[in-house]
Design an enzyme around this catalytic site. Structure first.
Site, PDB file in Angstrom:
ATOM      1  N   THR A  98      33.844  26.058  72.824  1.00  0.00           N
ATOM      2  CA  THR A  98      32.793  25.647  71.896  1.00  0.00           C
ATOM      3  C   THR A  98      33.489  25.133  70.647  1.00  0.00           C
ATOM      4  OG1 THR A  98      31.303  27.382  72.707  1.00  0.00           O
ATOM      5  CG2 THR A  98      30.742  26.344  70.617  1.00  0.00           C
TER       6      THR A  98
ATOM      7  N   ARG B  88      29.162  30.490  67.147  1.00  0.00           N
ATOM      8  CA  ARG B  88      28.259  31.556  66.704  1.00  0.00           C
ATOM      9  C   ARG B  88      26.799  31.135  66.799  1.00  0.00           C
ATOM     10  NH1 ARG B  88      30.381  35.295  62.014  1.00  0.00           N
ATOM     11  NH2 ARG B  88      29.156  36.677  63.341  1.00  0.00           N
TER      12      ARG B  88
ATOM     13  N   GLY C 174      28.688  29.516  73.714  1.00  0.00           N
ATOM     14  CA  GLY C 174      29.702  30.020  74.639  1.00  0.00           C
ATOM     15  C   GLY C 174      29.082  30.852  75.749  1.00  0.00           C
TER      16      GLY C 174
ATOM     17  N   GLU D 252      38.685  31.577  86.180  1.00  0.00           N
ATOM     18  CA  GLU D 252      40.086  31.454  86.574  1.00  0.00           C
ATOM     19  C   GLU D 252      40.906  32.581  85.966  1.00  0.00           C
ATOM     20  OE1 GLU D 252      43.377  28.186  85.497  1.00  0.00           O
ATOM     21  OE2 GLU D 252      41.803  27.424  86.827  1.00  0.00           O
TER      22      GLU D 252
END
Length: 445
Positions: free
Chosen positions: A314, A320, A324, A345
Site C-alpha cells: 500500500t 492506515r 492492506g 509466499e
C-alpha cells in the site's frame, strides 16, 4: 555539542566579571581573584581542548557511531553508513548518510554535520554490514504504525544474501518521487537503470507509471498519455474503488515500472525482472480525473506451492485506510473462485506474519462463533480457501486446539473467541464479491 559548550564557557566568564564590579569583592581577598582567574584559564583550556578533540574526529569514518538530531528535535544514536564530500565547503566538510539504530532502515537519510553531536563520537567499528537492521525502543504507537504499514515482498533473503543485499542497497538512490498529487519520501534503494543514478527525485505518470527526471518531462508526457487507469481488465468496482488485473506478459513495461516503484518501499526483497510469470492486481481510488493507484499485490500465474500472493504494497499516502487488509482478503476471494486453497509466499517476515495472522484470526473465529456443532479443519479450509496448515497454526497460537485420541479438536468457548477477535482488531474494508467480474487465468495457446 559545540553550542552547549560555548554557552557554558560564556556563563563562567561572566562570573568573575560580575565579581569585579561588586563593591563587596572588588579589592577583597587576592586569593579569591587568583582563583577566579584560574577558573577562567582552565575553562578556556578545556574549551580549546574540547574543540580540538571534536575537530580531530573529522571527517567521520564509515561505521562511526554518534548522536544525531532528528526531525523531532531530539538526539538519537546513528551509525554512519556512507559519506560524500561537500565540494563547496572546507577540507572536512562532508555530508553523512546515517542509519538511526533505534528505527527501521527506511528512515536512513543524508544529514549535515551540524546535526551531529561530535562529543558523542564512538570509534568506527570494523564491520561490513550489521547482521540485522535493528528496530529497538519503539513506542507502542510506532510499533502499531509499522505493523499496519508493513509491506510484504517477493523472496525473503537468507543471512548471506541479506548481508550482500544490505551492502549493495545501503544508500537510498532516490530520495523522493512525485506520483499524482503526492510527493512521497522513499524508504529504500531501488535498482533503477544507470541513467537515473544522478537523480534525487523522480516524476511518475500515475497511470502508465513511466518515470522521468524532470517535472517538465512529466508535464509533456501527461499531455500525450491516453491512460486514465492501469492497463488490463477492470475486475472489481464498488463505489469509488476499482481493481485492475494486469498481465505481466501483455503489459511488460508497466509491470517492470511497477516493480521499480514498489522496491522504493520494500526492503530485503528480490526484484523480479521476469514479470511475464506474474499477474498484478492494482487497487485504485476513482474520481472524475481517473483511477489512481493506492496499492497492489502480485501472484504467480502458476504456483506449485499454492501461493496466492507474492508481493503486497500500500503506497504511503494511502496507508492506515484498511487497503492492506482489503488486498489480503481479495487474494483469498480469487482463490475461492479458482476453487483452490491459497497461502502467501514463504517465508513470511515477523510483521508479515502479524498481518496474515490477524486476517486468519478474524475469518476463522467469526465462522466458529456462528457455527453450530462440530467442524473440521478441512471444512474450514474449504469455506475460506485458507490452507489447512495456516488454520492449524493460527488456532494453535490462540490455544484453541487440543489433541485428543489421535486427532486435533477445536475448543471454541464463546467468551474466549470474543477476546481473541477483539485483540485481532478491525477487518478493514469488505470485499463485495457480487461486484467481482473475473475468471481464473488460463494460458493462451
Amino acid at each position: 555539542m559545540g553550542s552547549s559548550a560555548d554557552t557554558e564557557t560564556a556563563m563562567i566568564i561572566a562570573t568573575p566579571a560580575s565579581n569585579h564590579n561588586n563593591p563587596a569583592t572588588n579589592g577583597g581577598d587576592a586569593n579569591q581573584n587568583h582563583t577566579s582567574g584560574a577558573i577562567l584559564a582552565l575553562t578556556n583550556s578545556e574549551s580549546d581542548a574540547s574543540k580540538k578533540r571534536r575537530m580531530g574526529v573529522l571527517p567521520l569514518e564509515v561505521g562511526t557511531r554518534v548522536m544525531c538530531q532528528w526531525r523531532d528535535g531530539k538526539y538519537h544514536p546513528v551509525k554512519v553508513i556512507e559519506r560524500r564530500k561537500n565540494y563547496n565547503g572546507g577540507h572536512n566538510d562532508y555530508e553523512y548518510y546515517v542509519h538511526y539504530t533505534e528505527f527501521n532502515r527506511r528512515l536512513d537519510e543524508w544529514i549535515k554535520l551540524e546535526q551531529l553531536d561530535l562529543d558523542s563520537v564512538e570509534c568506527a567499528l570494523d564491520e561490513k554490514v550489521e547482521d540485522k537492521v535493528t528496530s529497538l525502543k519503539m513506542t507502542r504507537h510506532q510499533k502499531r504504525k509499522i505493523d499496519e504499514t508493513h509491506v510484504e515482498g517477493h523472496e525473503e533473503l537468507d543471512a548471506a544474501s541479506l548481508r550482500e543485499h544490505e551492502e549493495f542497497t545501503k544508500v537510498k538512490n532516490i530520495a523522493t518521487i512525485e506520483l499524482g498529487k503526492y510527493e512521497i519520501e522513499t524508504w529504500y534503494f531501488s535498482p533503477f537503470p544507470p541513467e537515473y543514478n544522478d537523480c534525487v527525485k523522480l516524476f511518475f505518470c500515475e497511470f502508465c507509471l513511466s518515470f522521468m527526471k524532470r517535472k517538465e518531462q512529466l508535464q509533456r508526457h501527461m499531455r500525450k498519455c491516453d491512460l486514465k487507469h492501469p492497463p488490463g481488465d477492470e475486475i472489481y468496482r464498488s463505489s469509488t474503488l476499482s481493481m485492475f488485473e494486469v498481465d505481466g506478459k501483455k503489459n511488460k513495461v508497466y509491470a517492470q515500472n511497477l516493480c521499480y516503484l514498489a522496491k522504493l518501499f520494500l526492503d530485503h526483497k528480490t526484484l523480479y525482472y521476469d514479470v511475464d510469470l506474474f499477474l498484478f492486481y492494482i487497487l485504485c481510488e476513482c474520481d472524475d480525473r481517473g483511477c489512481h493507484m493506492v496499492g497492489y499485490f502480485s501472484k504467480e500465474k502458476h504456483s506449485e506451492e499454492a501461493y496466492n500472493l507474492a508481493c503486497i504494497l500500500t503506497l504511503p499516502p494511502y496507508q492506515r485506510k484498511g487497503y492492506g487488509k482489503f488486498l489480503i482478503a481479495f487474494s483469498y476471494e480469487l482463490s475461492k473462485k479458482e476453487g483452490k486453497v491459497g497461502t502467501p509466499e514463504r517465508p513470511l517476515s515477523d510483521l508479515g506474519l502479524v498481518s496474515y495472522r490477524g486476517y486468519w484470526t478474524r475469518i476463522l473465529l467469526d465462522i466458529l462463533k456462528k457455527h453450530k456443532g462440530n467442524i473440521s479443519i478441512k471444512e474450514l479450509s474449504d469455506m475460506t480457501a485458507i490452507k489447512a496448515e495456516d488454520i492449524l497454526s493460527t488456532l494453535q497460537s490462540l490455544e484453541l486446539i487440543q489433541y485428543r485420541k489421535g486427532q486435533h479438536v477445536i475448543c471454541a468457548d464463546p467468551k474466549v473467541l470474543d477476546r481473541h477477535l477483539k485483540a485481532a482488531g478491525r477487518g478493514g474494508l469488505d470485499v463485495d464479491v457480487s461486484k467481482m467480474i473475473w475468471t481464473p487465468y488460463k494460458e493462451q495457446s
